[in-house]
Design an enzyme around this catalytic site. Structure first.
Site, PDB file in Angstrom:
ATOM      1  N   HIS A  63       0.837  -1.209   0.000  1.00  0.00           N
ATOM      2  CA  HIS A  63       0.000   0.000   0.000  1.00  0.00           C
ATOM      3  C   HIS A  63       0.873   1.260   0.000  1.00  0.00           C
ATOM      4  CE1 HIS A  63      -3.223  -2.864   0.606  1.00  0.00           C
ATOM      5  NE2 HIS A  63      -2.474  -3.399   1.566  1.00  0.00           N
ATOM      6  N   GLU A  92      -2.466   0.148   7.865  1.00  0.00           N
ATOM      7  CA  GLU A  92      -1.553  -0.835   7.285  1.00  0.00           C
ATOM      8  C   GLU A  92      -0.350  -0.200   6.608  1.00  0.00           C
ATOM      9  OE1 GLU A  92      -1.674  -4.819   4.409  1.00  0.00           O
ATOM     10  OE2 GLU A  92      -3.427  -3.506   4.555  1.00  0.00           O
ATOM     11  N   HIS A 152       2.384  -7.173   4.796  1.00  0.00           N
ATOM     12  CA  HIS A 152       1.007  -6.691   4.953  1.00  0.00           C
ATOM     13  C   HIS A 152       0.471  -7.067   6.323  1.00  0.00           C
ATOM     14  CE1 HIS A 152       0.189  -5.826   0.588  1.00  0.00           C
ATOM     15  NE2 HIS A 152       1.221  -6.661   0.455  1.00  0.00           N
ATOM     16  N   GLU A 164       1.088 -11.882   5.743  1.00  0.00           N
ATOM     17  CA  GLU A 164       0.018 -11.166   6.444  1.00  0.00           C
ATOM     18  C   GLU A 164       0.256 -11.347   7.943  1.00  0.00           C
ATOM     19  OE1 GLU A 164      -2.285  -9.291   5.202  1.00  0.00           O
ATOM     20  OE2 GLU A 164      -2.805  -9.937   3.170  1.00  0.00           O
TER      21      GLU A 164
END
Length: 242
Positions: free
Chosen positions: A10, A24, A77, A142
């Site tokens: 991101h 995030e 992430h 993640e």
């Protein structure tokens, strides 16, 4: 020198997942920078998708990593959606080598984060663009869920350190500890390395090595994984002393 690409997910206009005060894009950037420092200190060459709050398209992320000719792509992430736990992904169609690399990263991360009560959600495959379009082995990690009780864990500096340590340990298991940038004195025992006595010679600059054992001040470095080697001072490797 082995090249690692770190992709902080991101950024810029794309905040990623948010919840419980976590954003995030900010969390993964901090982790990416910490990983960069630790991997460089271990002797790896590291490339970064971004080092600030910048937006990049998914294809641009892969293109930058491909241009760097990275040996491994790590995309960082965290999750949202009401679940709990850590998981990692590789592309849906990958060589067996990539699956083995995923297993190594997963094992090392889980070994360090389960003490924080972070659940193991397992190893997955997905058609994510950054996994599909990268030319090297690629894994997307993640770290947990920001919108559940995982958030408290994600906010913990100790968890963040252990998460990074697990990744670094996995990379070392896969590639060795990078290479020594400078020669370091080789000693028969850890105490010899500390005292500077009974030197056996030198570990030449540019040698690809694996860490067999580690103490607070010393490393047992070997050129053959799983076989004991020689002891060196941590302060000498990659610093040019001696």
């Amino acid at each position: 020198m082995t090249k690692i690409w770190i992709d902080a997910g991101h950024g810029g206009k794309d905040s990623g997942a948010t919840g419980n005060g976590l954003v995030e894009k900010n969390w993964v950037l901090a982790i990416a920078k910490q990983l960069q420092t630790e991997l460089v200190n271990a002797g790896f060459e590291v490339g970064m998708t971004r080092t600030n709050d910048t937006f990049l398209e998914l294809s641009e992320r892969a293109k930058k990593a491909n241009g760097f000719k990275a040996d491994l792509f790590l995309s960082i992430h965290f999750n949202a959606g009401g679940g709990k736990g850590y998981e990692d992904y590789i592309y849906t169609s990958t060589p067996a080598k990539t699956a083995e690399i995923q297993k190594t990263i997963h094992k090392n991360v889980i070994a360090r984060i389960t003490k924080h009560d972070m659940r193991d959600r397992g190893m997955e495959k997905a058609n994510f663009a950054v996994l599909r379009e990268t030319a090297m082995d690629a894994i997307l990690l993640e770290a947990g869920f920001c919108d559940t009780t995982d958030a408290t864990i994600l906010k913990s500096p100790v968890y963040q350190q252990d998460f990074c340590a697990g990744i670094v340990a996995g990379v070392k298991d896969i590639f060795g500890s990078g290479v020594t940038k400078y020669q370091a004195g080789k000693f028969s025992t850890s105490n010899d390395a500390i005292s500077g006595k009974n030197i056996k010679g030198y570990l030449a600059a540019g040698t690809k090595v694996f860490v067999y054992k580690e103490t607070e001040k010393t490393l047992n470095i070997t050129t053959t994984k799983g076989i004991p080697g020689s002891w060196v001072l941590k302060t000498e490797v990659n610093t040019g002393k001696r």
